[in-house]
Design an enzyme around this catalytic site. Structure first.
Site, PDB file in Angstrom:
ATOM      1  N   LYS A 191     -49.835  41.043  20.902  1.00  0.00           N
ATOM      2  CA  LYS A 191     -49.730  39.702  20.323  1.00  0.00           C
ATOM      3  C   LYS A 191     -49.871  39.824  18.815  1.00  0.00           C
ATOM      4  O   LYS A 191     -50.913  40.222  18.306  1.00  0.00           O
ATOM      5  CB  LYS A 191     -50.819  38.808  20.891  1.00  0.00           C
ATOM      6  CG  LYS A 191     -50.785  37.389  20.353  1.00  0.00           C
ATOM      7  CD  LYS A 191     -51.801  36.515  21.041  1.00  0.00           C
ATOM      8  CE  LYS A 191     -51.766  35.108  20.477  1.00  0.00           C
ATOM      9  NZ  LYS A 191     -52.760  34.244  21.125  1.00  0.00           N
ATOM     10  N   LYS A 244     -45.425  39.234  22.446  1.00  0.00           N
ATOM     11  CA  LYS A 244     -45.383  37.873  21.907  1.00  0.00           C
ATOM     12  C   LYS A 244     -45.443  37.909  20.396  1.00  0.00           C
ATOM     13  O   LYS A 244     -46.324  38.592  19.870  1.00  0.00           O
ATOM     14  CB  LYS A 244     -46.592  37.131  22.468  1.00  0.00           C
ATOM     15  CG  LYS A 244     -46.771  35.731  21.953  1.00  0.00           C
ATOM     16  CD  LYS A 244     -48.051  35.163  22.473  1.00  0.00           C
ATOM     17  CE  LYS A 244     -48.261  33.828  21.801  1.00  0.00           C
ATOM     18  NZ  LYS A 244     -49.550  33.285  22.021  1.00  0.00           N
TER      19      LYS A 244
HETATM   20  C1  PBG Z   1     -54.105  31.003  22.063  1.00  0.00           C
HETATM   21  C2  PBG Z   1     -52.636  31.053  22.145  1.00  0.00           C
HETATM   22  C3  PBG Z   1     -51.679  30.849  21.128  1.00  0.00           C
HETATM   23  C4  PBG Z   1     -50.438  30.906  21.747  1.00  0.00           C
HETATM   24  C5  PBG Z   1     -50.661  31.171  23.093  1.00  0.00           C
HETATM   25  N1  PBG Z   1     -52.009  31.274  23.314  1.00  0.00           N
HETATM   26  C6  PBG Z   1     -51.833  30.516  19.699  1.00  0.00           C
HETATM   27  C7  PBG Z   1     -52.477  31.414  18.758  1.00  0.00           C
HETATM   28  O1  PBG Z   1     -52.785  32.569  19.022  1.00  0.00           O
HETATM   29  O2  PBG Z   1     -52.739  30.892  17.662  1.00  0.00           O
HETATM   30  C8  PBG Z   1     -49.119  30.694  21.053  1.00  0.00           C
HETATM   31  C9  PBG Z   1     -48.037  30.158  21.915  1.00  0.00           C
HETATM   32  C10 PBG Z   1     -46.851  29.605  21.219  1.00  0.00           C
HETATM   33  O3  PBG Z   1     -46.720  29.593  19.983  1.00  0.00           O
HETATM   34  O4  PBG Z   1     -45.969  29.144  21.945  1.00  0.00           O
HETATM   35  N2  PBG Z   1     -54.730  32.026  21.391  1.00  0.00           N
END
Ligand code: PBG
Length: 319
Positions: A191, A244
């Site tokens: 991520k 992601k």
């Molecule tokens: C929570 C989380 C996030 C997303 C999924 N789970 C946001 C972040 O890390 O700030 C992003 C999902 C999206 O942008 O569609 N940590």
């Protein structure tokens, strides 16, 4: 040397030689659950996506399932936030209650829950804050409690998105100790600290109140690090690993698909969705075609499945 156009002469031959097939089976739809009844809150930066109370969410799910949808990723937006994220693991928390009624109504529907603390913390960071830093190991305890409470409410799969080290191991042990040996873990293994999450943070009300997430989410300049993260999560017990965002990270999806034997999941995030929606609303692109082309590209790169906000719009269209 050959004439390659021969195999492009008709729709039939093009279908026969097509290498990548996308179907409803590949898609996972994210949902945002809020407390209350008959609540439907539009998200300005994500046209077509709403935060829904469980009663309305069930109606949306019924439609999704009828068109072929079979899996969802669920986020909760609590009414109360604090410094211990207590609503994240409350037995009667918004996600826990929501999952129970989803499973009661649609037992076959695959329920994946996002396990993170940012929406439940006053400060909006993904873990326990200590002296201005997110404390890794203290966060593990809260994440484990959260994952176990989701699984006890009926989640089939938990998806930790916090990026703490060793959280997959902690959650696997917690689930096993609670007797939840069949609850699987989809790790947000790779991520990146990405600006493509902007619209999501409006949706989930989870923007950090100070600083950014760069001390726990990955630097988008790094590729080898993605492999290290994903390999370790598999060792810790992840059943599937995620990359992601998706569209700007096809090289990472491809790398993991080649190097690992677990399923690789692409999460096409909020910013990717909103960019297509905005351009389509201006009449600059054909929305359906661009969505399909993007999703096929993710599969072609190696994704075994895709989490996308477009899922409910495209499940019924083609296969
Ligand atoms: C929570 C989380 C996030 C997303 C999924 N789970 C946001 C972040 O890390 O700030 C992003 C999902 C999206 O942008 O569609 N940590």
């Amino acid at each position: 040397m050959n004439r390659f156009r021969r195999l492009r002469t008709s729709p039939t031959i093009r279908r026969l030689v097509r290498e990548t097939i996308l179907t409803a089976d590949d898609l996972i739809q994210p949902y945002f659950i809020v407390e209350g009844k008959n609540k439907k809150q539009a998200i300005a930066s994500m046209p077509g996506i709403e935060r829904l109370s469980t009663d309305l969410l069930l109606k949306g799910l019924e439609k999704f399932i009828k068109s072929g949808g079979q899996a969802g990723l669920f986020f909760g937006i609590p009414t109360e936030k604090d410094d211990q994220a207590s609503q994240a693991y409350a037995g009667n928390g918004v996600v826990q209650k929501g999952i129970k009624s989803i499973k009661r109504n649609f037992p076959e529907f695959l329920v994946i829950t996002d396990v993170c603390l940012c929406s439940y913390m006053k400060h909006g960071h993904c873990g326990v804050m200590e002296q201005g830093h997110v404390h890794n190991d203290k966060t593990l305890e809260l994440l484990t409690k959260t994952a176990v409470s989701h699984a006890q409410a009926g989640a089939d799969m938990v998806a930790p998105s916090d990026m703490m080290d060793f959280r997959v191991k902690a959650i696997r042990e917690g689930l096993d100790q609670a007797g939840l040996i069949n609850t699987s873990i989809l790790s947000y293994a790779v991520k990146y600290a990405s600006s493509f999450y902007g619209p999501f943070r409006d949706a989930a009300d989870s923007a950090p109140q100070f600083g950014d997430r760069k001390s726990y989410q990955m630097d988008y300049a790094n590729q080898r690090e993605a492999l290290k993260e994903a390999q370790q999560d598999v060792v810790e017990g992840a059943d599937m690993v995620m990359v992601k965002p998706a569209l700007a990270y096809l090289d990472i999806i491809s790398l993991l698909r080649q190097k690992l034997s677990v399923p690789v999941v692409a999460y096409s995030v909020s910013g990717e969705y909103s960019m297509i929606k905005a351009a389509a609303q201006k009449g600059w692109i054909n929305e359906q075609e661009v969505v399909w082309e993007s999703l096929v590209a993710m599969k072609r790169a190696g994704a075994d499945m895709i989490i996308t906000y477009h899922a409910k719009d495209v499940v019924g269209i083609r296969s």
